[in-house]
Design a protein around this motif. Structure first.
Motif: not given
Length: 440
Positions: A61, A65, A73, A208, A211, A214
């Protein structure tokens, strides 16, 4: 949809607070007892193992990212790895559903601690009724607007991290590090310990959320990865502190007996009734704030999947924007799970969904994107292997103790893939039909 995402609106500190705020909540309050039940007297080590697996998982991730910071994401990663295919859409939907499942876990945890604090019996209807009530309350907070959620979540994240860390430190200071759970004569079964890591991973999967935001983080190519690493590190420290505090106050049998409210039970012997009530209050604050933030994140993710044409959308006669509708869908599904599933089955369902989705992401990046983003293939393979080992051990153990939840999980995942296959095929056929008419 695009107007909801503002570049540079989340600082590095804000991203770390968001990640830790989502992670530290029902995970530590509801899962500590369940992890101890599977892992045995050395259950704190399960959190370390969960952090290790999560670290390998987070590598994918972070790399994605850093290369492609996006408000999409998880969905963005899957679409880049697999294209607009059934596997990408289904895995993205599994992620969204695992987040909704976590909301029902949070709601029932809130109800359990509230009833325990009030000295009331956890009857058949009381826990789901209070859980659904919290979900409805969270809906209205979210419906009030993004600003109401944002500031509230940041403040609550600070209170949760500080409060839970203070609980662990105070319990250890008052009772000493004797670790009763490890000295009650019970042994640790390797299979049960490995299976417990599946639940430990659930306590970390909130990273997450960073993420998925981002594109909104300042200097995202650097800060998204930093925020993920920092939030996981903070949670490892807090989880271990709490696990040792619980293990020092209660025997393993006592932890398992009070597995749905283990932290409150552990506060009693060392911190007295005042500590017990303060822990209950902390649990209520942590779960309610966590649910509000989670519903916001899930409804936004579902709206993004709709925008990317990975899931269908129907207004059902409702007014408002797409996210207004996905907000309602989120709370309805979470409410249904809260009513019909207990904490153990909710956690199991969430573990199955999340680990399957995680394996799909790692495999897609390994096969199609690792050279493009400069990711080490050995690390990706290790992440896949660890996920498979943990998932297999958890599935075997659950098949022995509760085969119904394994069957339900398999059926629901198969239904998600079948649904996405039908929807995307229908969408492509519709586009082809439209193009043919446009040419005539």
């Amino acid at each position: 949809m695009k107007s909801e995402y503002k570049a540079n609106s989340i600082t590095l500190a804000g991203a770390i607070a968001m990640g830790t705020g989502v992670m530290i909540g029902a995970g530590i309050f509801a899962l500590t007892g369940q992890i101890a039940q599977l892992a045995g007297p050395l259950f704190p080590l399960s959190f370390i193992a969960g952090a290790l697996v999560t670290a390998f998982s987070a590598y994918t991730y972070v790399k994605m990212s850093n290369a492609y910071p996006s408000a999409g994401g998880i969905a963005m990663i899957l679409q880049k790895a697999y294209g607009p295919t059934t596997i990408a859409a289904a895995a993205a939907l599994l992620m969204a559903l695992s987040m909704v499942i976590n909301e029902s876990l949070v709601a029932r945890t809130f109800a359990t601690y509230l009833l325990e604090g009030m000295g009331l019996k956890r009857t058949g209807w009381a826990v789901p009724a209070l859980g659904v009530g919290l979900i409805v309350f969270s809906y209205f907070i979210n419906a009030a607007g993004n600003r109401s959620v944002g500031l509230f979540s940041i403040v609550m994240a600070i209170l949760k991290v500080g409060g839970i860390a203070l609980f662990g430190a105070a319990a250890l200071w008052a009772g000493g590090v004797s670790f009763e759970a490890a000295t009650d004569g019970q042994s640790t079964q390797i299979g049960g310990f490995v299976a417990s890591v599946a639940l430990s991973i659930l306590a970390f999967k909130g990273f997450t959320t960073i993420t998925n935001s981002g594109a909104e983080v300042t200097d995202p190519n650097r800060n998204v990865g930093r925020a993920i690493i920092a939030s996981i590190g903070i949670c490892v420290i807090v989880y271990l502190l709490v696990a040792f505090a619980v293990g020092s106050s209660l025997t393993l049998e006592e932890i398992i007996a009070a597995k749905d409210y283990a932290l409150a039970e552990a506060a009693g012997p060392t911190l007295g009734r005042t500590g017990f009530y303060l822990t209950v209050l902390l649990a209520i604050v942590a779960t309610s704030s966590g649910l509000i933030a989670s519903i916001f994140a899930v409804s936004r993710m579902l709206a993004m999947l709709t925008d990317m044409k990975l899931i269908p959308h129907s207004h059902f006669g409702m007014k408002g924007a797409i996210r207004d509708h996905t907000l309602i869908y989120t709370v309805v599904i979470a409410g249904f799970l809260t009513v019909f599933f207990d904490l153990s089955r909710i956690a199991s369902l969430g573990a199955f969904f999340y680990l399957v989705m995680d394996i799909i992401i790692h495999w897609g990046v390994f096969r199609h994107l690792r050279h493009e983003i400069g990711a080490a293939g050995a690390v990706l393979v290790t992440a896949i292997t660890l996920d498979i080992v943990v998932l297999s051990a958890f599935a075997v153990l659950k098949w022995q103790s509760d085969p119904l939840i394994v069957v339900i999980s398999l059926v629901l995942m198969a239904a998600v893939f079948a649904f996405e296959r039908f929807y995307l095929r229908h969408l492509r056929d519709g586009d082809a039909h439209h193009d043919s008419h446009a040419k005539t």
